[in-house]
Motif scaffolding. Structure first.
Motif, PDB file in Angstrom:
ATOM      1  N   CYS A  11      -4.077  -3.325   3.635  1.00 44.95           N
ATOM      2  CA  CYS A  11      -3.804  -2.995   2.235  1.00 44.95           C
ATOM      3  C   CYS A  11      -5.016  -2.384   1.556  1.00 44.95           C
ATOM      4  O   CYS A  11      -4.912  -1.363   0.875  1.00 44.95           O
ATOM      5  CB  CYS A  11      -3.408  -4.264   1.453  1.00 44.95           C
ATOM      6  SG  CYS A  11      -1.818  -4.919   1.891  1.00 44.95           S
ATOM      7  N   HIS A  14       1.454  -7.684  -0.779  1.00 41.14           N
ATOM      8  CA  HIS A  14       0.698  -6.893  -1.734  1.00 41.14           C
ATOM      9  C   HIS A  14       1.553  -5.754  -2.201  1.00 41.14           C
ATOM     10  O   HIS A  14       2.021  -4.975  -1.363  1.00 41.14           O
ATOM     11  CB  HIS A  14      -0.587  -6.376  -1.105  1.00 41.14           C
ATOM     12  CG  HIS A  14      -1.349  -5.455  -1.998  1.00 41.14           C
ATOM     13  ND1 HIS A  14      -1.982  -5.896  -3.145  1.00 41.14           N
ATOM     14  CD2 HIS A  14      -1.555  -4.119  -1.937  1.00 41.14           C
ATOM     15  CE1 HIS A  14      -2.560  -4.869  -3.742  1.00 41.14           C
ATOM     16  NE2 HIS A  14      -2.321  -3.789  -3.042  1.00 41.14           N
ATOM     17  N   GLU A  39       1.407  -0.936   0.800  1.00 39.09           N
ATOM     18  CA  GLU A  39       2.041  -2.176   0.341  1.00 39.09           C
ATOM     19  C   GLU A  39       2.669  -2.895   1.529  1.00 39.09           C
ATOM     20  O   GLU A  39       3.304  -2.266   2.368  1.00 39.09           O
ATOM     21  CB  GLU A  39       3.102  -1.864  -0.715  1.00 39.09           C
ATOM     22  CG  GLU A  39       2.489  -1.201  -1.946  1.00 39.09           C
ATOM     23  CD  GLU A  39       3.528  -0.952  -3.039  1.00 39.09           C
ATOM     24  OE1 GLU A  39       3.153  -1.046  -4.219  1.00 39.09           O
ATOM     25  OE2 GLU A  39       4.686  -0.666  -2.708  1.00 39.09           O
ATOM     26  N   GLN A  54      -3.066 -10.398  -2.411  1.00 43.09           N
ATOM     27  CA  GLN A  54      -4.439  -9.956  -2.146  1.00 43.09           C
ATOM     28  C   GLN A  54      -5.466 -10.807  -2.880  1.00 43.09           C
ATOM     29  O   GLN A  54      -6.453 -11.257  -2.301  1.00 43.09           O
ATOM     30  CB  GLN A  54      -4.625  -8.495  -2.591  1.00 43.09           C
ATOM     31  CG  GLN A  54      -4.152  -7.469  -1.588  1.00 43.09           C
ATOM     32  CD  GLN A  54      -5.160  -7.281  -0.480  1.00 43.09           C
ATOM     33  OE1 GLN A  54      -5.437  -8.203   0.267  1.00 43.09           O
ATOM     34  NE2 GLN A  54      -5.686  -6.092  -0.372  1.00 43.09           N
TER      35      GLN A  54
END
Lengths: 230, 210
Positions: free
Chosen positions: B42, B65, B48, A86
């Motif tokens: 996410c 993630h 996840e 991310q």
């Protein structure tokens, strides 16, 4: 497809979040499928959510294992080379968007400069120029004059391909060809009559200037001098 | 540079693309879009995810993630991986999540700014269009005939002269009087740089003059 603008943040409302999850997960799986099929490549996706005890996967648990195995067989460096999370991904998105923003801004400054110049030519000065604005305008006008000269030369080449450099400077094209009709109003008189505003006010549009963009025609290929401003 | 109109959205067959070049371009774009969707999923839903994609050239791209490896490993060990990370990782997670939140805010801001600039671009285009319909000299110079372009040059030379003389006048004025200080109520010795009323980006565009 609904086109509501969604804030890029965790959805606080439970039912809203669950609904969004279902839709988006479905859509994402579809995209993985399409990518794999269209490009003929191996891919897999694993989604862990509070809404399902088992992980939701594509293409299938076995298929995922196969792709993971292929992945793990690669050297560590290859695995990690294009691995994103991310943080890194979002940083990259920010970088790319900033790049686009810079470009768009430059383009807009150029467009605005062009519009202002044309306004001046038409005798309309709805703004007062700062010293800096004038400077930039002078430069911009210069660039355009150069473009025009180039165009004139190429046109003259077409008409008299053998004359080229031997043509007398100041030889009017009217002597060569009775071309297009002359427009009724020429902007020069209007310009001379204008009362230039003398105060050093700041141009309301803040003309930041990038001199590498040459002309107002948007379609020339020349490059101006290359210097950067602080 | 005139914008080339793109083809827009086209319906395509979901089968392997024949033309290699198209395939590569498609892969690049769709992979990027896929990761973007995953990233949004996410963020928005707090789940996840791990995605692994092999490129036509054999290279591998992955997105995960909190991390590709952590999810993949958990998947391999047990087909029913625990949904919550272990206690010790909680703090690390929290920290990382906070930084991701920050980044998302930043991204949102930049995206909005880009949107605003695009709108501004459209407005400027429309202004030019409107103006151009009334003034023949505003057409791209490549569309002008020799006569026209010569007239334009003459006008431009005139404009240049006026601009230059005005510039000199302003310069002379600025040199001889210190009205700057009075105007902006600064003590002599301080230099006040007038800021523009327009967009004030923090990226340092060519606003050096200002």
């Amino acid at each position: 497809m609904t086109r509501k603008k969604v804030t890029l943040a965790y959805i606080p409302n439970d039912s809203e979040r669950k609904a969004s999850f279902k839709k988006r997960k479905k859509g994402m799986m579809k995209k993985v499928n399409e990518l794999s099929t269209l490009c003929g490549v191996d891919a897999c996706a694993i989604v862990l959510s509070p809404y399902s005890h088992d992980p939701e996967v594509w293409p299938s648990p076995l298929g995922v294992q196969r792709v993971i195995a292929k992945f793990k067989n690669l050297p560590d460096w290859d695995q990690g080379r294009k691995m994103a999370n991310q943080e890194s991904f979002t940083k990259e998105r920010i970088r790319k968007t900033e790049e686009k923003l810079r470009k768009q801004h430059k383009e807009n400054q150029h467009k605005e400069m062009t519009n202002v110049m044309f306004q001046c030519l038409a005798g309309e000065w709805s703004r007062s120029f700062s010293f800096y604005g004038l400077n930039e305008m002078g430069w911009f006008v210069d660039q355009n004059i150069r473009e025009i000269a180039r165009r004139i030369n190429s046109l003259k080449e077409e008409i008299l391909p053998h004359q080229g450099m031997t043509m007398r400077h100041g030889m009017s094209s009217a002597e060569i060809v009775a071309d297009t009709q002359i427009a009724s109003e020429m902007p020069m008189n209007a310009m001379q009559n204008y009362q230039w505003n003398m105060q050093p006010t700041v141009s309301p549009y803040g003309l930041g200037w990038d001199p590498t963009i040459p002309s107002y025609g948007y379609n020339s290929n020349s490059i101006g001098p290359n210097f950067t401003y602080p | 540079m005139a914008k080339k109109p793109s083809m827009g959205r086209q319906k395509i067959k979901i089968a392997k693309i024949e033309i290699k070049n198209h395939l590569q371009v498609t892969f690049s774009k769709r992979r990027s879009g896929l990761f973007k969707k995953a990233s949004e999923l996410c963020t928005l839903c707090g789940v996840e995810i791990a995605i692994i994609v092999f490129s036509p050239a054999g290279k591998v791209f992955s997105f995960g993630h909190p991390g590709v490896d952590s999810i993949v490993d958990r998947f391999m060990i047990t087909r029913n991986p625990p949904l919550t990370p272990s206690q010790t990782l909680h703090l690390v997670e929290a920290h990382r999540n906070a930084s991701v939140r920050e980044l998302n805010l930043q991204l949102t801001q930049v995206l909005n700014e880009l949107e605003a600039e695009k709108t501004r671009g459209d407005v400027l285009d429309n202004m030019r269009k409107a103006s151009r319909s009334q003034h023949w000299w505003e057409a791209p110079i490549d569309e002008l005939g020799l006569n026209e372009v010569e007239q334009l040059r003459d006008s431009m030379e005139e404009l240049k002269k006026i601009v230059t003389s005005q510039t000199r006048k302003l310069m002379a004025e600025a040199a001889h009087t210190p009205p700057f200080f009075d105007q902006f109520e600064c003590k002599p010795g301080q230099v006040h740089v007038p800021s523009t009323a327009s967009e004030d980006h923090s990226f340092g565009y060519g606003h050096g003059f200002f």
